[in-house]
Each structure stands twice: as C-alpha cells, then as structure tokens.
Design an enzyme around this catalytic site. Sequence first.
Site, PDB file in Angstrom:
ATOM      1  N   THR A  39       0.863  -1.174   0.000  1.00 35.29           N
ATOM      2  CA  THR A  39       0.000   0.000   0.000  1.00 35.29           C
ATOM      3  C   THR A  39       0.906   1.233   0.000  1.00 35.29           C
ATOM      4  O   THR A  39       2.078   1.140   0.364  1.00 35.29           O
ATOM      5  CB  THR A  39      -0.876   0.047   1.265  1.00 35.29           C
ATOM      6  OG1 THR A  39       0.007   0.107   2.394  1.00 35.29           O
ATOM      7  CG2 THR A  39      -1.734  -1.184   1.390  1.00 35.29           C
ATOM      8  N   TRP A  79     -19.405  16.499  10.061  1.00 32.83           N
ATOM      9  CA  TRP A  79     -18.555  16.095   8.940  1.00 32.83           C
ATOM     10  C   TRP A  79     -18.989  16.789   7.651  1.00 32.83           C
ATOM     11  O   TRP A  79     -20.168  16.815   7.310  1.00 32.83           O
ATOM     12  CB  TRP A  79     -18.661  14.589   8.718  1.00 32.83           C
ATOM     13  CG  TRP A  79     -17.914  13.792   9.742  1.00 32.83           C
ATOM     14  CD1 TRP A  79     -17.232  14.274  10.819  1.00 32.83           C
ATOM     15  CD2 TRP A  79     -17.778  12.371   9.781  1.00 32.83           C
ATOM     16  NE1 TRP A  79     -16.681  13.238  11.526  1.00 32.83           N
ATOM     17  CE2 TRP A  79     -16.999  12.063  10.914  1.00 32.83           C
ATOM     18  CE3 TRP A  79     -18.233  11.337   8.969  1.00 32.83           C
ATOM     19  CZ2 TRP A  79     -16.670  10.751  11.250  1.00 32.83           C
ATOM     20  CZ3 TRP A  79     -17.901  10.038   9.301  1.00 32.83           C
ATOM     21  CH2 TRP A  79     -17.132   9.752  10.434  1.00 32.83           C
ATOM     22  N   LYS A 126     -13.810  18.174   9.558  1.00 34.73           N
ATOM     23  CA  LYS A 126     -14.651  18.141  10.758  1.00 34.73           C
ATOM     24  C   LYS A 126     -14.852  19.571  11.237  1.00 34.73           C
ATOM     25  O   LYS A 126     -14.001  20.139  11.897  1.00 34.73           O
ATOM     26  CB  LYS A 126     -14.019  17.260  11.833  1.00 34.73           C
ATOM     27  CG  LYS A 126     -14.009  15.807  11.410  1.00 34.73           C
ATOM     28  CD  LYS A 126     -13.296  14.883  12.370  1.00 34.73           C
ATOM     29  CE  LYS A 126     -13.056  13.537  11.721  1.00 34.73           C
ATOM     30  NZ  LYS A 126     -11.691  13.286  11.296  1.00 34.73           N
ATOM     31  N   GLU A 130      -5.929  -3.716  -0.648  1.00 34.22           N
ATOM     32  CA  GLU A 130      -6.273  -4.785   0.298  1.00 34.22           C
ATOM     33  C   GLU A 130      -7.453  -5.642  -0.166  1.00 34.22           C
ATOM     34  O   GLU A 130      -7.741  -6.669   0.420  1.00 34.22           O
ATOM     35  CB  GLU A 130      -6.617  -4.191   1.673  1.00 34.22           C
ATOM     36  CG  GLU A 130      -5.407  -3.677   2.447  1.00 34.22           C
ATOM     37  CD  GLU A 130      -5.111  -2.208   2.197  1.00 34.22           C
ATOM     38  OE1 GLU A 130      -5.489  -1.715   1.120  1.00 34.22           O
ATOM     39  OE2 GLU A 130      -4.503  -1.575   3.073  1.00 34.22           O
TER      40      GLU A 130
HETATM   41  P1  AMP Z   1      -5.306   2.080  -3.227  1.00 30.63           P
HETATM   42  O1  AMP Z   1      -5.123   0.922  -2.345  1.00 30.63           O
HETATM   43  O2  AMP Z   1      -4.053   2.860  -3.471  1.00 30.63           O
HETATM   44  O3  AMP Z   1      -5.976   1.727  -4.508  1.00 30.63           O
HETATM   45  O4  AMP Z   1      -6.259   3.112  -2.474  1.00 30.63           O
HETATM   46  C1  AMP Z   1      -7.529   2.723  -2.030  1.00 30.63           C
HETATM   47  C2  AMP Z   1      -8.311   3.935  -1.616  1.00 30.63           C
HETATM   48  O5  AMP Z   1      -8.566   4.772  -2.740  1.00 30.63           O
HETATM   49  C3  AMP Z   1      -9.685   3.610  -1.088  1.00 30.63           C
HETATM   50  O6  AMP Z   1      -9.657   3.195   0.250  1.00 30.63           O
HETATM   51  C4  AMP Z   1     -10.415   4.922  -1.288  1.00 30.63           C
HETATM   52  O7  AMP Z   1     -10.115   5.845  -0.259  1.00 30.63           O
HETATM   53  C5  AMP Z   1      -9.817   5.433  -2.569  1.00 30.63           C
HETATM   54  N1  AMP Z   1     -10.701   5.107  -3.701  1.00 30.63           N
HETATM   55  C6  AMP Z   1     -10.583   4.098  -4.572  1.00 30.63           C
HETATM   56  N2  AMP Z   1     -11.572   4.151  -5.486  1.00 30.63           N
HETATM   57  C7  AMP Z   1     -12.356   5.204  -5.177  1.00 30.63           C
HETATM   58  C8  AMP Z   1     -13.558   5.770  -5.723  1.00 30.63           C
HETATM   59  N3  AMP Z   1     -14.143   5.309  -6.814  1.00 30.63           N
HETATM   60  N4  AMP Z   1     -14.088   6.842  -5.091  1.00 30.63           N
HETATM   61  C9  AMP Z   1     -13.525   7.361  -3.985  1.00 30.63           C
HETATM   62  N5  AMP Z   1     -12.389   6.876  -3.437  1.00 30.63           N
HETATM   63  C10 AMP Z   1     -11.806   5.812  -4.017  1.00 30.63           C
END
Ligand code: AMP
Length: 522
Positions: free
Chosen positions: A171, A425, A420, A316
């Site tokens: 990550t 929120w 916040k 994840e």
């Molecule tokens: P990653 O593991 O780098 O792909 O990041 C995952 C995170 O990206 C998620 O937990 C979200 O916070 C954000 N994310 C992924 N897809 C979306 C989406 N369509 N809309 C809003 N946030 C997203």
Amino acid sequence: MNGSMLDWPLTLDRILVHAERWHPDQAVVGVASDGGMQRRTYAECADRARRLSAALLAHGIGPGDRVATLGWNTLPHFEAWYAIMGIGAVCHTLNLRMDATQLAWIARDAGDRLLLVDPALLPVAEAVRALCPAIEEVIVLGAGTDALVAAHEPARWGGFGEDQPAGLCYTSGTTGDPKGVLYTHRSNFLHTLAIVQPDLFGIGAADSVLPIVPMFHANAWGITFAAPAVGAKLVLPGARLDGASVHRLIAEEGVTMSAAVPTVWQGLLDHLDHAGGGLAPLRRVVIGGSACPPSMQRRLADHYGVEVRHAWGMTELSPLGTVAAPSAASAALPPEEARRLLQSQGRPPLGVDLRVISDDPAAGPDAPGRLFARGYATVGRYFGKDAPATDAEGWFETGDVAVIDHGFLHITDRDKDVVKSGGEWISSQGLEAIAAEHPAVAHCAVIAADCDRWGERPLLVVQLREGEDCSDASLLEAFDGAVPRWWVPDGIVRVGAMPLGATGKIDKRALRAAYRGHLRAS
Ligand code: AMP
C-alpha cells in the site's frame, strides 16, 4: 463428507495456458521503453514466459521466493509476471513512482531476491540494490529477459496448491510504513472470474483492452489476468500515459475498453479539447482509485459515447470492491436519478461483503459511517505481520467513510480527508464533485484547514485549465444551493500543478502539509 469433484487448484498459470490453448493467435501488444510497438500472441507470450521460468529455476528461485519487478505496463513485464507466478514464486510489483530509499525499504521488508527492471529505470534499480544487498541480481526487462528466454527450454508450470502466494503489493503508506498485501493464486483467480462479468468490467474475447492503471497498482486492477482469461486483445501502454499518447493508442489498436484513475482521463479530455477527434472504438472505461467527478462521467458519455463504470476498491481488496453498472431498477428511474446512482461507487460483486457502521448510535441507516469489507479476496493479515488485519469476524476496516443508499455505495471521504467543522462532517469528495463542474477547473481537491472557531474548515485547492482564468466568486457560485451554506469552502488556493501521489491520485497529504494553516495565515 467430502465432495467428489476433481481437485483442480485455481492457479494463475492456468490463465495464460488457457489463452495459449484457446486464443493462441490473439494479440498482446505493448509500447516498449524506446517508444516502439512490440507485438506478440498469447501463444508466443506463454512460450517465452515458460522459458523465463526455467531461467528463474536455474537461478535457484523456488516456490514462495519473492521476485520484484519495477516497470511500466509492457510486454516483457507481462511475461515476467507469468514466469514468476507459474513456478509458485511471488511476483512483487514495486511502485516506480517511489524513490530508491522507499523502494529499498520495501524490498528489504519483502525479502526480494531478484529485481527485474525496465531499462529506463535501471539507475533506480541499481540504487535500490546498493541499499538492499539481499537482492542477488538486477535483470533488465527486455534485453536481459530476452537473453534468458533464448538460453532456456520451457519449464513446466503448476504443481502447487491454490493457496500458494502469487503476488505481493505494498500500500502507498499514507499512514505509517507501507504494508504488504500477499495475494494468493486462488484470490486472484476468483477475482479474475469476478471482474470480467458484464456488470463489472464486462470484458470479452471481442474486446481490445488497455490497462492504463499500472501493473504495480493492485495488479492493474486485475486486467492483466482478465484479458488472457477471456482471450481479449491486450494493449500495454508503456510509460507514456499523456492524453495524446493514450488517444493514439486507442485509435491505432482499436481499444474498446480501458481503466485508469481520474487524472489520466482528465489528461485525455484536455488533449481532445485542443486536438479534437473522437474516441471510437472505445465503448467503456472503468474509472476508480479516487472519486470520478460526475462532470467527467458526463463528458465521456455525452460527448464521446463512452460508458463510464465508476469503481471503488483498494489494494487490500485485490482491488475490486464495487462497480456502478446499470440495472433494471436504474433503467426505470428518471434519467437524472439513474445518473446519480451510476455516479455512486456502485455495488459489490458476489464474494465481497460490505457494511457501514456509524459512530453515532442514534444515526439512521443511511448516515455516513466507517466502511468495512470482507470476502475471498480481502487481506487477512499484512505480509510479515502476526496480527490479523481484520476483526474477529473477518471485517477489514477500509479507512473510508461511506453511505449505502438504496443498495448503492457512496464513498463520501477517506476518513483522514473528511473535514470536521464544529463537530460535523463535511464531505471533501462531495465538494470536489461540485467544483469539478466549473469549466475552468482542470483538477481540484478540498482539504481540511485549521480554524480556531470550528476546528477545521474546507479549503478548495484548484488547478485551472491551461489558458483559463476565473474569479474566486465564480468558483464559489457553484456551491450555492448545492450544499448547506456551512459546507461552502472558506478559502481558495490556486496551484500550477496538483501534487500527485505514487498511484497518480491527487496527493492530499502534500496539500494538507502545504496549506493546512492557510485560513489562519490569511
Ligand atoms: P489504493 O489501495 O491505493 O488503490 O487506495 C484505495 C483507496 O482509494 C480507497 O480506500 C479509497 O479511499 C480510494 N478510492 C478508490 N476508489 C475510489 C472511488 N471510486 N471513489 C472514492 N475513493 C476511491
């Protein structure tokens, strides 16, 4: 009592073997590091990958050993994946947007033994190796792997169980150190079967598929497994992901389906604004990784006839969590309402379970809350850690804030990004969707800025389109009537270029570091 079906482990080598057997002449093309096109078939890729497997075995790589790759989406990278996974070793995709120190930390944590690298990234790989002596050899994807392919006979694949680890992806580590997610053959195999479904990415043998999302970003969201699984043509874009290059590739390779984060599509739309032209034969794009602004969805659909599938997921989750696709129910809604549903993050496929828990016990069922997920492709524990990543019932806390409305998931924020204000929120993503509608805005982000009275207040950061100008008042007008008055940003910062994180998303952490005190200072 045991069932009586054949024991047939769901291992990823079977995907390329299937493509080789049933779609042998289907094309796999890729932009090479020198910008030229490389063209092969699935049959050729499978043969070359098996020969590369033999070279890895000859080096002493065995099941469970980690082999790292540092590269763009290219043909040699694609072949290396299957070469590594086919013998039960673990393909660890390193993120090429990280610097050598970060990469070396990750390579050490992963225990990588070999590093396969794109020629253009060789200096970084050498710097990583200098910091990480456990890496035995750096092999160049292309020249180096070609020589190994030429020197070896094909190896045999398989012969291990489906719970064998296949891939490792870290990550981005926005909080604390990066954490490794170790995918198994089974989890990726089942994820592949899921994403090709019509209501998800909807990929078939007649498609020409362009994964712009990098192979190091959660396995290109699974597309480099899905395309060979169904015999689709696979188009690998290499390093050039600017609007003009993507546009050319779509036309020249007959791309019908593609996937990328919103910033890439913004680049393509900006290019089309200047250069003109259409997007045929592209018919569908998956947009995810961060929220897809509704304005982007409309432009792609209305101007270019391209269906947008908005997807949410995370490393994840392998990574697919949800996709917004039309249904009989959405088709029966008035067009604007149907559109709103399809602008949400959508619904999960079979095998992904979601729930939202509000911190406020008095909140109703559609109040925003913390989003949890579980399923066959959800992380159970991070690589090298003893503690589970989930609670006792297997729920993984995603770190996202969401609402489930009529069975559709709406991500309202990342919990770190939520503003916040006076204890309430404010959804930064909700405000961004509105600001993105402004014709002068290329990219925008809303961050929480410190405020003595309310704790935090929203601050709008914008990057205007080239050659465009507009007043603050005109930017703020868009919020009138669209959100409660107390949601309207208290200030606007204009930047020349948005900082982008390692996976091409806007880096809100960098924006917060720079502008958190902006409202106090002004
Ligand atoms: P990653 O593991 O780098 O792909 O990041 C995952 C995170 O990206 C998620 O937990 C979200 O916070 C954000 N994310 C992924 N897809 C979306 C989406 N369509 N809309 C809003 N946030 C997203």
